[in-house]
Design an enzyme around this catalytic site. Structure first.
Site, PDB file in Angstrom:
ATOM      1  N   ARG A   1     -12.755  -2.770  20.140  1.00  0.00           N
ATOM      2  CA  ARG A   1     -11.762  -3.777  19.775  1.00  0.00           C
ATOM      3  C   ARG A   1     -10.667  -3.770  20.847  1.00  0.00           C
ATOM      4  O   ARG A   1     -10.274  -2.687  21.306  1.00  0.00           O
ATOM      5  CB  ARG A   1     -11.153  -3.359  18.435  1.00  0.00           C
ATOM      6  CG  ARG A   1     -10.987  -4.408  17.427  1.00  0.00           C
ATOM      7  CD  ARG A   1     -10.659  -3.883  16.042  1.00  0.00           C
ATOM      8  NE  ARG A   1      -9.719  -2.778  15.948  1.00  0.00           N
ATOM      9  CZ  ARG A   1      -9.269  -2.286  14.802  1.00  0.00           C
ATOM     10  NH1 ARG A   1      -9.666  -2.798  13.648  1.00  0.00           N
ATOM     11  NH2 ARG A   1      -8.428  -1.279  14.767  1.00  0.00           N
TER      12      ARG A   1
ATOM     13  N   TYR B   1       3.396  -6.507  16.916  1.00  0.00           N
ATOM     14  CA  TYR B   1       3.685  -5.697  15.716  1.00  0.00           C
ATOM     15  C   TYR B   1       4.480  -4.446  16.108  1.00  0.00           C
ATOM     16  O   TYR B   1       5.547  -4.165  15.542  1.00  0.00           O
ATOM     17  CB  TYR B   1       2.374  -5.315  15.014  1.00  0.00           C
ATOM     18  CG  TYR B   1       2.563  -4.235  13.986  1.00  0.00           C
ATOM     19  CD1 TYR B   1       3.295  -4.472  12.830  1.00  0.00           C
ATOM     20  CD2 TYR B   1       2.032  -2.958  14.175  1.00  0.00           C
ATOM     21  CE1 TYR B   1       3.482  -3.473  11.893  1.00  0.00           C
ATOM     22  CE2 TYR B   1       2.212  -1.953  13.246  1.00  0.00           C
ATOM     23  CZ  TYR B   1       2.951  -2.211  12.101  1.00  0.00           C
ATOM     24  OH  TYR B   1       3.140  -1.216  11.187  1.00  0.00           O
TER      25      TYR B   1
ATOM     26  N   LEU C   1       5.405 -10.614  -2.450  1.00  0.00           N
ATOM     27  CA  LEU C   1       4.022 -10.705  -2.945  1.00  0.00           C
ATOM     28  C   LEU C   1       3.124 -11.531  -2.017  1.00  0.00           C
ATOM     29  O   LEU C   1       2.065 -11.984  -2.437  1.00  0.00           O
ATOM     30  CB  LEU C   1       3.957 -11.231  -4.383  1.00  0.00           C
ATOM     31  CG  LEU C   1       4.635 -10.341  -5.434  1.00  0.00           C
ATOM     32  CD1 LEU C   1       4.460 -10.929  -6.831  1.00  0.00           C
ATOM     33  CD2 LEU C   1       4.089  -8.911  -5.413  1.00  0.00           C
TER      34      LEU C   1
ATOM     35  N   TYR D   1       0.813  -1.225   0.000  1.00  0.00           N
ATOM     36  CA  TYR D   1       0.000   0.000   0.000  1.00  0.00           C
ATOM     37  C   TYR D   1       0.852   1.284   0.000  1.00  0.00           C
ATOM     38  O   TYR D   1       0.852   2.047  -0.976  1.00  0.00           O
ATOM     39  CB  TYR D   1      -0.936  -0.052   1.207  1.00  0.00           C
ATOM     40  CG  TYR D   1      -1.757   1.187   1.468  1.00  0.00           C
ATOM     41  CD1 TYR D   1      -2.325   1.928   0.421  1.00  0.00           C
ATOM     42  CD2 TYR D   1      -1.984   1.627   2.768  1.00  0.00           C
ATOM     43  CE1 TYR D   1      -3.089   3.054   0.681  1.00  0.00           C
ATOM     44  CE2 TYR D   1      -2.755   2.741   3.030  1.00  0.00           C
ATOM     45  CZ  TYR D   1      -3.301   3.461   1.983  1.00  0.00           C
ATOM     46  OH  TYR D   1      -4.056   4.575   2.242  1.00  0.00           O
TER      47      TYR D   1
HETATM   48  N1  UFG Z   1     -12.627   0.659  13.204  1.00  0.00           N
HETATM   49  C1  UFG Z   1     -13.981   0.353  13.240  1.00  0.00           C
HETATM   50  N2  UFG Z   1     -14.429  -0.591  12.358  1.00  0.00           N
HETATM   51  C2  UFG Z   1     -13.633  -1.205  11.441  1.00  0.00           C
HETATM   52  C3  UFG Z   1     -12.247  -0.865  11.426  1.00  0.00           C
HETATM   53  C4  UFG Z   1     -11.795   0.066  12.333  1.00  0.00           C
HETATM   54  O1  UFG Z   1     -14.748   0.880  14.035  1.00  0.00           O
HETATM   55  O2  UFG Z   1     -14.101  -2.041  10.656  1.00  0.00           O
HETATM   56  C5  UFG Z   1     -12.125   1.667  14.149  1.00  0.00           C
HETATM   57  C6  UFG Z   1     -11.073   1.104  15.098  1.00  0.00           C
HETATM   58  O3  UFG Z   1     -11.682   0.562  16.222  1.00  0.00           O
HETATM   59  C7  UFG Z   1     -10.230   2.348  15.370  1.00  0.00           C
HETATM   60  C8  UFG Z   1     -10.318   3.163  14.082  1.00  0.00           C
HETATM   61  O4  UFG Z   1     -11.455   2.663  13.393  1.00  0.00           O
HETATM   62  O5  UFG Z   1     -10.820   3.076  16.393  1.00  0.00           O
HETATM   63  C9  UFG Z   1      -9.107   3.020  13.181  1.00  0.00           C
HETATM   64  O6  UFG Z   1      -8.857   1.623  12.988  1.00  0.00           O
HETATM   65  P1  UFG Z   1      -7.846   1.062  11.894  1.00  0.00           P
HETATM   66  O7  UFG Z   1      -7.882  -0.423  12.006  1.00  0.00           O
HETATM   67  O8  UFG Z   1      -8.145   1.656  10.564  1.00  0.00           O
HETATM   68  O9  UFG Z   1      -6.440   1.637  12.348  1.00  0.00           O
HETATM   69  P2  UFG Z   1      -5.692   1.488  13.763  1.00  0.00           P
HETATM   70  O10 UFG Z   1      -5.711   2.855  14.400  1.00  0.00           O
HETATM   71  O11 UFG Z   1      -6.184   0.363  14.570  1.00  0.00           O
HETATM   72  O12 UFG Z   1      -4.233   1.069  13.272  1.00  0.00           O
HETATM   73  C10 UFG Z   1      -3.349   1.937  12.634  1.00  0.00           C
HETATM   74  C11 UFG Z   1      -2.482   1.166  11.653  1.00  0.00           C
HETATM   75  C12 UFG Z   1      -1.634   0.152  12.368  1.00  0.00           C
HETATM   76  C13 UFG Z   1      -0.845   0.828  13.441  1.00  0.00           C
HETATM   77  C14 UFG Z   1      -1.734   1.627  14.349  1.00  0.00           C
HETATM   78  C15 UFG Z   1      -0.912   2.464  15.283  1.00  0.00           C
HETATM   79  O13 UFG Z   1      -3.300   0.518  10.718  1.00  0.00           O
HETATM   80  O14 UFG Z   1      -0.729  -0.430  11.457  1.00  0.00           O
HETATM   81  O15 UFG Z   1      -2.544   2.539  13.607  1.00  0.00           O
HETATM   82  O16 UFG Z   1      -1.457   2.438  16.528  1.00  0.00           O
HETATM   83  F1  UFG Z   1      -0.192  -0.088  14.181  1.00  0.00           F
END
Ligand code: UFG
Length: 326
Positions: free
Chosen positions: A284, A145, A32, A10
């Site tokens: 989560r 991670y 890949l 990405y």
């Molecule tokens: N969320 C939802 N529904 C979903 C997906 C996410 O409500 O289907 C919420 C999560 O609970 C969170 C927010 O959206 O509150 C963002 O979630 P993401 O999964 O998009 O991103 P994260 O903040 O969990 O993770 C990102 C990066 C990771 C990194 C992290 C750093 O993707 O690689 O930030 O803390 F480790």
């Protein structure tokens, strides 16, 4: 020539496109496993691009890339990056991310390549002790991670002291959006990230909102969403910094502006022009209430600043989803 590990993924692919458009020669090294051959094919039309399919866990494969190419610097994205999977399968993460990086560093030292831009993460900080998070914030990752990324940052500092190996660790907050031509974008399998999950929701697959009783403005998590093309540009600035004799250092890459999950959802509905089906789920595990970057250091030292706002990122992500039905 610049070697980009994970260049079919990405964020890596957005950097490769930018480098090629600036006339740089690039070698992508990618297994890949999570990157995509389709992405490499698209990138090839932008300039002098070589592609090596290889795995960093195999020292000979990465050595081979250095043997046949004159590499000046490396941008290292290749890693597994799913937080939840890293908790359930830490072996996969430590073996791939740490061992793979050690092999890459072995090859770099052997071929006397001593400049690296490293793809790090806000996950190196763990649960925030204060907001916004600056680069001096304590580093206590709360998942494997984040541990792998912090360990690599530390390895890089030791390699500088011992071998004069210069690196820049870029700690991304939440990368979002796709490129403005809608050719490359976020394509994870399975997809766990917020914006693609909202945009891809429909009556059969409703969007799951994780947690609505956080101590935030509207009860949902607040994150710092940074556009992927802005991120790509920061890597160019980091390479320039190293070429100009810059010292080993780390930088937050974020906007310093927070948006809640509900706000992101509303922007997605506006951009898509439809009502998106939504279900509220419990929070989560391991999701902090607020993550927000202090980004002054990158502005000051790398001369970088974010230019694209969240609505623009959502529009590009949406254009990408409609033109690329994987
Ligand atoms: N969320 C939802 N529904 C979903 C997906 C996410 O409500 O289907 C919420 C999560 O609970 C969170 C927010 O959206 O509150 C963002 O979630 P993401 O999964 O998009 O991103 P994260 O903040 O969990 O993770 C990102 C990066 C990771 C990194 C992290 C750093 O993707 O690689 O930030 O803390 F480790």
């Amino acid at each position: 020539m610049i070697l980009v590990t994970g260049g079919a993924g990405y964020i890596g692919s957005h950097l490769v496109k930018l480098l090629l458009k600036k006339g740089k020669e690039v070698v992508i090294f990618d297994s890949l496993e999570t990157g995509h051959t389709e992405t490499v094919e698209i990138l090839k039309k932008y300039g002098k691009l070589k592609f090596v399919q290889g795995n960093l866990k195999n020292l000979d494969e990465i050595r081979g890339a250095f043997l046949v190419n004159k590499i000046d610097a490396v941008v290292h994205f290749a890693a597994f990056s799913q937080v939840a999977e890293s908790v359930s399968n830490p072996q996969k993460y430590y073996y791939n991310n740490i061992y793979g990086t050690l092999n890459l560093l072995n090859a770099m030292l052997e071929f006397d390549v001593k400049k690296m831009v490293f793809s790090s993460t806000a996950a190196v900080y763990g649960e925030p002790e204060y907001i916004p998070i600056d680069e001096n914030h304590p580093q206590n990752p709360i998942n494997p991670y984040g541990n792998t990324k912090l360990m690599i940052e530390r390895i890089l500092k030791d390699y500088d002291k011992a071998y004069g190996f210069k690196s820049v660790s870029l700690r991304y907050f939440n990368a979002v959006g796709a490129d403005s031509d809608a050719e490359i974008g976020e394509w994870h399998e399975p997809e766990t990230h917020l914006i693609p999950n909202i945009l891809n929701a429909d009556s059969e697959k409703t969007f799951k909102m994780f947690g609505t009783d956080y101590d935030t403005k509207d009860g949902t998590c607040v994150r710092d969403y940074i556009n992927v093309e802005d991120l790509a540009l920061a890597h160019i600035r980091a390479l320039e910094y190293l070429n100009n004799g810059g010292q080993t250092d780390c930088f937050n890459l974020g906007t310093s502006e927070g948006n809640s999950v509900k706000e992101v959802f509303n922007i997605c509905e506006k951009v898509k022009g439809v009502t998106i089906p939504l279900e509220v789920f419990p929070a989560r595990a391991g999701d902090p209430a607020v993550l927000l970057a202090e980004n002054k250091k990158a502005k000051r030292i790398l001369n970088w600043q974010p230019e694209k706002d969240l609505e623009y990122s959502v529009k590009t992500a949406y254009n990408y989803t409609i033109s690329n039905k994987h």
